[in-house]
Design an enzyme around this catalytic site. Structure first.
Site, PDB file in Angstrom:
ATOM      1  N   GLU A 118       0.850  -1.195   0.000  1.00 57.43           N
ATOM      2  CA  GLU A 118       0.000   0.000   0.000  1.00 57.43           C
ATOM      3  C   GLU A 118       0.880   1.238   0.000  1.00 57.43           C
ATOM      4  OE1 GLU A 118      -3.621  -1.848   2.751  1.00 57.43           O
ATOM      5  OE2 GLU A 118      -2.181  -0.470   3.630  1.00 57.43           O
ATOM      6  N   LYS A 120       2.138   4.743   1.257  1.00 56.65           N
ATOM      7  CA  LYS A 120       2.163   5.348   2.595  1.00 56.65           C
ATOM      8  C   LYS A 120       1.907   6.846   2.454  1.00 56.65           C
ATOM      9  CE  LYS A 120       4.952   5.718   6.787  1.00 56.65           C
ATOM     10  NZ  LYS A 120       4.836   7.186   6.893  1.00 56.65           N
ATOM     11  N   ASP A 122       1.389  10.716   3.363  1.00 52.68           N
ATOM     12  CA  ASP A 122       2.013  11.639   4.313  1.00 52.68           C
ATOM     13  C   ASP A 122       0.900  12.483   4.924  1.00 52.68           C
ATOM     14  OD1 ASP A 122       3.986  12.828   5.754  1.00 52.68           O
ATOM     15  OD2 ASP A 122       4.750  14.085   4.133  1.00 52.68           O
ATOM     16  N   TYR A 230      -7.621   2.179   5.968  1.00 50.68           N
ATOM     17  CA  TYR A 230      -6.701   1.099   5.626  1.00 50.68           C
ATOM     18  C   TYR A 230      -6.730  -0.102   6.574  1.00 50.68           C
ATOM     19  CZ  TYR A 230      -3.963   3.563   9.190  1.00 50.68           C
ATOM     20  OH  TYR A 230      -3.551   4.169  10.345  1.00 50.68           O
ATOM     21  N   LYS A 319      10.671   3.251   3.099  1.00 49.95           N
ATOM     22  CA  LYS A 319      10.686   4.685   2.823  1.00 49.95           C
ATOM     23  C   LYS A 319      11.360   4.999   1.487  1.00 49.95           C
ATOM     24  CE  LYS A 319       8.943   6.721   5.311  1.00 49.95           C
ATOM     25  NZ  LYS A 319       9.347   7.521   6.473  1.00 49.95           N
ATOM     26  N   CYS A 413      32.930  40.281  10.478  1.00 48.93           N
ATOM     27  CA  CYS A 413      31.620  39.786  10.890  1.00 48.93           C
ATOM     28  C   CYS A 413      30.526  40.676  10.315  1.00 48.93           C
ATOM     29  CB  CYS A 413      31.530  39.748  12.416  1.00 48.93           C
ATOM     30  SG  CYS A 413      29.873  39.373  13.034  1.00 48.93           S
ATOM     31  N   CYS A 416      28.795  42.634  13.471  1.00 51.59           N
ATOM     32  CA  CYS A 416      29.454  43.612  14.355  1.00 51.59           C
ATOM     33  C   CYS A 416      30.732  44.200  13.784  1.00 51.59           C
ATOM     34  CB  CYS A 416      29.744  42.972  15.716  1.00 51.59           C
ATOM     35  SG  CYS A 416      31.012  41.686  15.671  1.00 51.59           S
ATOM     36  N   CYS A 431      33.391  34.504  14.660  1.00 51.92           N
ATOM     37  CA  CYS A 431      33.522  35.895  15.086  1.00 51.92           C
ATOM     38  C   CYS A 431      33.921  35.862  16.561  1.00 51.92           C
ATOM     39  CB  CYS A 431      32.206  36.641  14.910  1.00 51.92           C
ATOM     40  SG  CYS A 431      32.158  38.234  15.779  1.00 51.92           S
ATOM     41  N   CYS A 437      28.952  41.156  19.879  1.00 49.79           N
ATOM     42  CA  CYS A 437      28.285  40.898  18.603  1.00 49.79           C
ATOM     43  C   CYS A 437      26.793  40.711  18.851  1.00 49.79           C
ATOM     44  CB  CYS A 437      28.878  39.647  17.956  1.00 49.79           C
ATOM     45  SG  CYS A 437      28.058  39.161  16.428  1.00 49.79           S
TER      46      CYS A 437
END
Length: 673
Positions: A118, A120, A122, A230, A319, A413, A416, A431, A437
């Site tokens: 069957e 599957k 979601d 099912y 899966k 960065c 800063c 950083c 910062c």
């Protein structure tokens, strides 16, 4: 209140029967017998009778599908027969192993077993209970034993019969099914949300789950939900089928929608042929599927095989691999984490991958960027599986434009302006500005308030960003200076929310020493290490004055972690922060100090992927770390094992290619006991 006369009672019963018949023909058999105008006329006639004579209203009335007034909350339901979760197969070998175990337990090693394949879906698993032919209760799967009563919401789904033939159905019948959102309905919902300038839904499953958990069933009634049934759960009375295929036939005869793609297959070869056939059709289906389920067809064999933990031995979910899509990499931005780590993030031309619109994907670090030879402007393959963060899997070099740009690590960065550092031997650039910062400041406060730290309810990421950006706080200690008046004036905050947050802040002051250490955000000090430090030193003064030797004597603390701890407490800003937190009233009773955990998994490294039914991935990580294990985000030859839940993707493939052990949920339970 007027009581209905005999004529009205007979007419309402007749209308219910006619409308329920037409609903079944339309929703289950896709064979409408009347046009919409005629159906609507009958429906409005019945509703007018029920409004005039409320005593005519019955649970099986088609008018119940429009929804009812909001509930205060959902009641809990204990399932008469547990709703089990399925074990997973990820490869052909896993399917052969499943078949071998089935035949061995049945002592039929030399026979071929018939399975039912069957698709599957979601979606969201539910249980539908009928008594004397009438739908009386519907519930979510929940934890498998206890779910939520969502009867009113399920009544709004046209495919679910409100009444079934009492002569053919058992006196009590519970039917199991999967509620889902067809892709066409999902796209229409998102288009409508965009038109209203509201947030769109991430994927069909989340939209379906959110729709079913509406306290106002009138909202659910507007959502284009559907269901496939099912299996049977509990039953009482009547003759039951001998095989799973007969069960599905019985459900169809009673008016339940059953997926037409199910098929009886023989042995593992038949299972795998069906898997590949459905995988080829997957993209053309009008709904999302994420794999195939194989079930032993004979029900007496199912009963003989039984179950282990929360999973049946007679079924397994195979899966599909991670979904991939092509798109264009438009630009790269660099994000700064709590410890200063610089992470390149790809900004993509939006693309739907696995039912989710992806516009950002992690590039991990600059070593990965160079290894995959990623340039801005490239056509890239984006991979996503389950709730795994999307990533750029590879570049399509033959599509690289002439003006593609090399990605460069920023010199400074972006938050800063401090010069970025990258130490020899480390893949991650950082950083070094620390709390100076603003990005690190935000992330450190978010960490401080998180579940396994101070666990401050109601203090979410967006609110912390608003507080920092508005200049209201610079450190975690200043959270405890906030008052109701200030908070109530913030965006999306009212006086009640503000008072709740102030109360939560006050409550969080009573904690444990282990939580306090973890909340400080010392680099590489997780929950388990924090617990062991708390047990070893007993108080903050002893910890912050400890030398390297004393720190290294603590279980799970090596030379590098010891240096991080000592460096943290040597920093004047950090020492001031600790003093300010204690002055704000944070404390812990002596009995709340955590014992030093037995490090049964010390030296082991685990990676977690996919969706786990028993615990969240965060909870699994927490439990593993408490036992001394390290939890990594990527699979390598040094990985002890990969813990794989549903929708495992690229990490599973990599683990298999490297020969890394793969553990399922049953194995995880054994690991944590």
């Amino acid at each position: 209140m007027a009581s209905a006369d005999k004529q009205s009672r007979e007419r309402s019963a007749q209308l219910r029967e006619i409308l329920n018949y037409h609903n079944t023909q339309y929703y289950v058999y896709d064979d409408p017998q009347v046009d919409d105008a005629d159906y609507d006329a009958l429906f409005h006639e019945l509703r007018a009778l029920e409004e005039r004579f409320p005593d005519l209203m019955t649970p099986d009335s088609p008018t119940q599908r429009v929804g009812a007034a909001p509930l205060e909350g959902f009641e809990t339901v204990t399932h008469s027969v547990p709703m089990l979760s399925l074990g997973n197969a990820f490869s052909d070998d896993d399917v052969h192993d499943f078949d071998r175990r089935v035949r061995e337990r049945l002592e039929r090693e030399d026979e071929h077993v018939d399975y039912v394949g069957e698709v599957k879906l979601d979606g969201l698993a539910v249980s539908l209970r009928y008594e004397n032919g009438v739908f009386v209760r519907g519930a979510t799967r929940g934890d498998g034993t206890t779910g939520e009563d969502i009867t009113q919401n399920l009544r709004t789904i046209g495919q679910i019969p409100l009444v079934i033939d009492q002569n053919r159905a058992p006196k009590v019948l519970e039917v199991r099914g999967e509620v889902y959102l067809p892709l066409s309905g999902f796209h229409k919902m998102n288009e409508a949300a965009v038109a209203r300038e509201e947030k769109t839904y991430a994927n069909p499953r989340n939209a379906a789950a959110g729709s079913l958990r509406q306290l106002d069933s009138r909202v659910t009634a507007k959502r284009p939900l559907a269901i496939f049934c099912y299996a049977l759960g509990y039953s009482e009375g009547g003759t039951m089928p001998d095989t799973h295929t007969d069960t599905l036939a019985m459900l169809r005869e009673l008016g339940f929608p059953v997926n037409p793609l199910g098929k009886v297959v023989k042995g593992p070869k038949g299972c795998l042929a069906y898997y590949r056939d459905m995988q080829a059709q997957r993209a053309d289906l009008p709904y999302e599927i994420d794999g195939i389920v194989y079930k032993v067809n004979r029900l007496d064999w199912q009963r003989e095989l039984g179950q282990v933990s929360r999973s049946p031995r007679w079924a397994v979910a195979h899966k599909f691999p991670a979904q991939e899509r092509k798109t264009k990499l438009l630009s790269v931005e660099f994000q700064i984490g709590r410890t200063g780590a610089v992470t390149p993030v790809a900004r993509l031309d939006p693309v739907v991958v696995g039912g989710v619109t992806v516009s950002n994907a992690t590039l991990h670090n600059m070593d990965e960027v160079r290894r995959k030879d990623i340039h801005v402007g490239d056509t890239v393959v984006v991979r996503r599986a389950g709730d795994v963060i999307p990533e750029v899997a590879r570049v399509l070099l033959d599509k690289r434009p002439d003006d593609a740009e090399t990605i460069q690590l920023p010199v400074y960065c972006p938050e800063c302006g401090t010069a970025i550092e990258q130490l020899d031997g480390e893949a991650v650039a950082r950083c070094p500005a620390g709390q100076v910062c603003p990005a690190q400041r935000k992330q450190s406060i978010i960490h401080f308030a998180s579940r396994y730290a101070l666990d401050i309810e109601g203090l979410g990421d967006k609110l912390i960003e608003q507080l920092v950006d508005g200049g209201y706080i610079e450190t975690a200690a200043q959270l405890f200076e906030l008052d109701v008046e200030l908070l109530a004036g913030l965006e999306r905050m009212g006086s009640k929310s503000a008072q709740n947050l102030v109360d939560a802040l006050q409550k969080s002051k009573s904690t444990t020493f282990a939580r306090f250490i973890y909340a400080l955000g010392i680099r590489e000090v997780g929950e388990a290490t924090a617990a062991n430090l708390a047990s070893a030193f007993g108080g903050i003064d002893a910890l912050r004055e400890a030398d390297l030797e004393a720190l290294e004597n603590v279980s799970d603390v090596g030379p590098i972690v010891a240096q991080h701890i000592q460096r943290f407490f040597s920093n004047d800003a950090n020492r001031t922060l600790v003093d300010s937190l204690l002055a704000a009233g944070i404390g812990w009773p002596q009995e709340a100090q955590a014992p030093q955990y037995a490090q049964s998994l010390e030296g082991n490294t685990y990676v977690i992927t996919g969706t786990l039914s028993g615990m969240t991935r965060d909870q699994v990580k927490h439990e593993l770390q408490l036992r001394g294990a390290k939890v990594s985000g990527s699979v390598s030859k040094k990985t002890t094992a990969l813990i794989a839940g549903e929708a495992a993707g690229s990490k599973l493939s990599k683990a298999e290619s490297l020969g890394v052990t793969v553990l399922g949920e049953a194995d995880l339970e054994d690991l944590l006991t």
